[in-house]
Design a protein around this motif. Structure first.
Motif, PDB file in Angstrom:
ATOM      1  N   ALA A 171      44.054-126.529 -94.942  1.00 38.96           N
ATOM      2  CA  ALA A 171      44.256-125.791 -96.188  1.00 38.96           C
ATOM      3  C   ALA A 171      44.593-126.734 -97.332  1.00 38.96           C
ATOM      4  O   ALA A 171      44.348-126.418 -98.503  1.00 38.96           O
ATOM      5  CB  ALA A 171      45.358-124.747 -96.014  1.00 38.96           C
ATOM      6  N   GLY A 172      45.153-127.908 -97.021  1.00 39.71           N
ATOM      7  CA  GLY A 172      45.379-128.920 -98.048  1.00 39.71           C
ATOM      8  C   GLY A 172      44.071-129.430 -98.622  1.00 39.71           C
ATOM      9  O   GLY A 172      43.980-129.755 -99.815  1.00 39.71           O
ATOM     10  N   THR A 173      43.046-129.500 -97.786  1.00 35.42           N
ATOM     11  CA  THR A 173      41.709-129.875 -98.249  1.00 35.42           C
ATOM     12  C   THR A 173      41.159-128.811 -99.189  1.00 35.42           C
ATOM     13  O   THR A 173      40.577-129.128-100.236  1.00 35.42           O
ATOM     14  CB  THR A 173      40.762-130.068 -97.050  1.00 35.42           C
ATOM     15  N   ILE A 174      41.345-127.543 -98.837  1.00 35.72           N
ATOM     16  CA  ILE A 174      40.911-126.459 -99.722  1.00 35.72           C
ATOM     17  C   ILE A 174      41.655-126.535-101.046  1.00 35.72           C
ATOM     18  O   ILE A 174      41.074-126.346-102.123  1.00 35.72           O
ATOM     19  CB  ILE A 174      41.140-125.090 -99.050  1.00 35.72           C
ATOM     20  N   PHE A 175      42.956-126.820-100.979  1.00 36.12           N
ATOM     21  CA  PHE A 175      43.778-126.978-102.186  1.00 36.12           C
ATOM     22  C   PHE A 175      43.162-128.054-103.084  1.00 36.12           C
ATOM     23  O   PHE A 175      42.982-127.856-104.296  1.00 36.12           O
ATOM     24  CB  PHE A 175      45.190-127.381-101.782  1.00 36.12           C
ATOM     25  N   ALA A 176      42.842-129.204-102.496  1.00 39.88           N
ATOM     26  CA  ALA A 176      42.266-130.308-103.269  1.00 39.88           C
ATOM     27  C   ALA A 176      40.903-129.935-103.853  1.00 39.88           C
ATOM     28  O   ALA A 176      40.591-130.277-105.001  1.00 39.88           O
ATOM     29  CB  ALA A 176      42.150-131.547-102.391  1.00 39.88           C
ATOM     30  N   CYS A 177      40.095-129.235-103.075  1.00 33.88           N
ATOM     31  CA  CYS A 177      38.759-128.844-103.532  1.00 33.88           C
ATOM     32  C   CYS A 177      38.807-127.806-104.641  1.00 33.88           C
ATOM     33  O   CYS A 177      37.798-127.550-105.303  1.00 33.88           O
ATOM     34  CB  CYS A 177      37.940-128.301-102.357  1.00 33.88           C
ATOM     35  N   SER A 178      39.964-127.200-104.851  1.00 26.21           N
ATOM     36  CA  SER A 178      40.122-126.214-105.920  1.00 26.21           C
ATOM     37  C   SER A 178      40.356-126.877-107.268  1.00 26.21           C
ATOM     38  O   SER A 178      40.367-126.187-108.297  1.00 26.21           O
ATOM     39  CB  SER A 178      41.305-125.292-105.598  1.00 26.21           C
ATOM     40  N   CYS A 179      40.557-128.181-107.273  1.00 27.93           N
ATOM     41  CA  CYS A 179      40.846-128.912-108.506  1.00 27.93           C
ATOM     42  C   CYS A 179      39.554-129.386-109.168  1.00 27.93           C
ATOM     43  O   CYS A 179      38.479-129.324-108.584  1.00 27.93           O
ATOM     44  CB  CYS A 179      41.762-130.094-108.204  1.00 27.93           C
ATOM     45  N   LYS A 180      39.673-129.900-110.390  1.00 26.69           N
ATOM     46  CA  LYS A 180      38.473-130.336-111.108  1.00 26.69           C
ATOM     47  C   LYS A 180      37.927-131.645-110.543  1.00 26.69           C
ATOM     48  O   LYS A 180      36.738-131.941-110.668  1.00 26.69           O
ATOM     49  CB  LYS A 180      38.752-130.482-112.605  1.00 26.69           C
ATOM     50  N   SER A 181      38.818-132.442-109.933  1.00 28.72           N
ATOM     51  CA  SER A 181      38.402-133.679-109.274  1.00 28.72           C
ATOM     52  C   SER A 181      39.488-134.089-108.297  1.00 28.72           C
ATOM     53  O   SER A 181      40.606-133.554-108.318  1.00 28.72           O
ATOM     54  CB  SER A 181      38.145-134.804-110.291  1.00 28.72           C
ATOM     55  N   ILE A 182      39.150-135.040-107.418  1.00 34.10           N
ATOM     56  CA  ILE A 182      40.092-135.510-106.408  1.00 34.10           C
ATOM     57  C   ILE A 182      40.150-137.030-106.494  1.00 34.10           C
ATOM     58  O   ILE A 182      39.124-137.709-106.401  1.00 34.10           O
ATOM     59  CB  ILE A 182      39.655-135.100-104.986  1.00 34.10           C
ATOM     60  N   VAL A 183      41.353-137.563-106.655  1.00 35.77           N
ATOM     61  CA  VAL A 183      41.554-139.015-106.665  1.00 35.77           C
ATOM     62  C   VAL A 183      41.847-139.460-105.237  1.00 35.77           C
ATOM     63  O   VAL A 183      42.781-138.972-104.604  1.00 35.77           O
ATOM     64  CB  VAL A 183      42.722-139.414-107.588  1.00 35.77           C
ATOM     65  N   MET A 184      41.024-140.382-104.724  1.00 36.83           N
ATOM     66  CA  MET A 184      41.183-140.877-103.364  1.00 36.83           C
ATOM     67  C   MET A 184      41.050-142.392-103.339  1.00 36.83           C
ATOM     68  O   MET A 184      40.287-142.977-104.113  1.00 36.83           O
ATOM     69  CB  MET A 184      40.138-140.269-102.421  1.00 36.83           C
ATOM     70  N   GLY A 185      41.789-143.023-102.435  1.00 36.85           N
ATOM     71  CA  GLY A 185      41.671-144.451-102.200  1.00 36.85           C
ATOM     72  C   GLY A 185      41.001-144.716-100.868  1.00 36.85           C
ATOM     73  O   GLY A 185      40.585-143.789-100.163  1.00 36.85           O
TER      74      GLY A 185
END
Length: 304
Positions: free
Chosen positions: A121-135
């Protein structure tokens, strides 16, 4: 411009009755610096699931909304929100409600920052945003709703396999009966509805924000690719599969690279904030922290 030294002193004054722990002081110091650098509202949502995996309450729940409400109160919402996520996931209904609330506060101007892990569900949370910052060290995860710790997609897949094998050879029923006898029709229906609900919400929230600017055909193709990869248990093999930034970008998610050379300071601040949260969770009785750059926080404490 606010006087940040004054703000930090006020935070210290209000924390632990004027005697904040070093963990609180340093963590909040760098949250302020991250906010000053980005110019955006900043909230950290941290679960201690890596260091306290057996504690109840580490997952996303409806109670979390109280923490977000406290943080968002009197924020300048025109500055958008950077949401730093570190969570194993949790209740899909609670996740859907939290996303709805945050979008109501910040419209679609929400950016997810994943310093390490945001699963399920944390992935769904992130996908609900306009973009995702990842390293290079960041991971999203497989989206598979669970009921009482039992993966719904796995149950449905196994049931279909049993049905197919018994149809081909009735003798297979002798092997499958002990397993199938534990599954009630209502449980199977709950699993099916949970899978449908999580997929439908993931699709809806992708279309509303991250992929909203795409032309219709491109949006449809991208949504299908993301859903097929994130919810495909046959491909992912397990609920805890870690999905790295290259794959996230390949399937169509809008990924910003934390290691972008133009934002070295941003990277340093994000990782410093992350380690401050992790040190707090590892060395205190706290097991969940929702905290903004002004020091407003909901901190869940493990009672011994």
């Amino acid at each position: 411009m606010p006087n940040w030294n004054h703000v930090l002193k006020e935070i210290e004054k209000e924390t632990s009755q004027g005697n904040p722990t070093p963990y609180d002081t340093i963590r909040r110091k760098y949250l302020i610096q991250l906010h000053k650098h980005s110019g955006r509202n900043t909230i950290g949502y941290y679960s201690g699931f890596l260091v306290k995996p057996t504690v109840n309450g580490i997952s996303i729940s409806d109670e979390d909304k109280n923490g977000f409400m406290a943080c968002i109160h009197k924020m300048d919402r025109s500055k958008g929100l950077d949401l730093i996520l570190h969570t194993p996931g949790g209740d899909i209904a609670a996740t859907e409600s939290l996303v709805h609330y945050l979008k109501g506060m910040f419209k679609n101007d929400i950016r997810a920052i994943i310093p390490q892990i945001a699963m399920s569900a944390g992935t769904i949370f992130a996908c609900s945003c306009k973009s995702i910052v990842m390293g290079k060290h960041s991971n999203l995860g497989h989206v598979d709703p669970q009921i009482n710790g039992i993966p719904c997609i796995g149950v449905l897949t196994e049931f279909k396999k049993a049905y197919s094998e018994i149809q081909k050879d009735n003798r297979a029923a002798l092997v499958w009966n002990p397993i199938l006898s534990r599954l009630t029709p209502s449980f199977l229906q709950q699993c099916e509805w949970a899978v449908q609900r999580s997929r439908a919400f993931l699709e809806k929230t992708l279309r509303e924000n991250m992929l909203s600017g795409f032309e219709e055909n491109k949006q449809n193709d991208t949504v299908k690719m993301i859903l097929d990869r994130l919810t495909n248990l046959e491909f992912n093999k397990s609920h805890d599969r870690h999905i790295h930034h290259q794959e996230c970008q390949h399937i169509g998610l809008k990924i910003e690279r934390l290691e972008d050379k133009k934002s070295q300071k941003f990277q340093d601040l994000v990782l410093t904030v992350h380690h401050c949260f992790m040190h707090t969770l590892a060395n205190t009785n706290a097991f969940k922290i929702i905290e903004d750059y002004r020091g407003r926080a909901l901190v869940k404490i493990q009672t011994l």
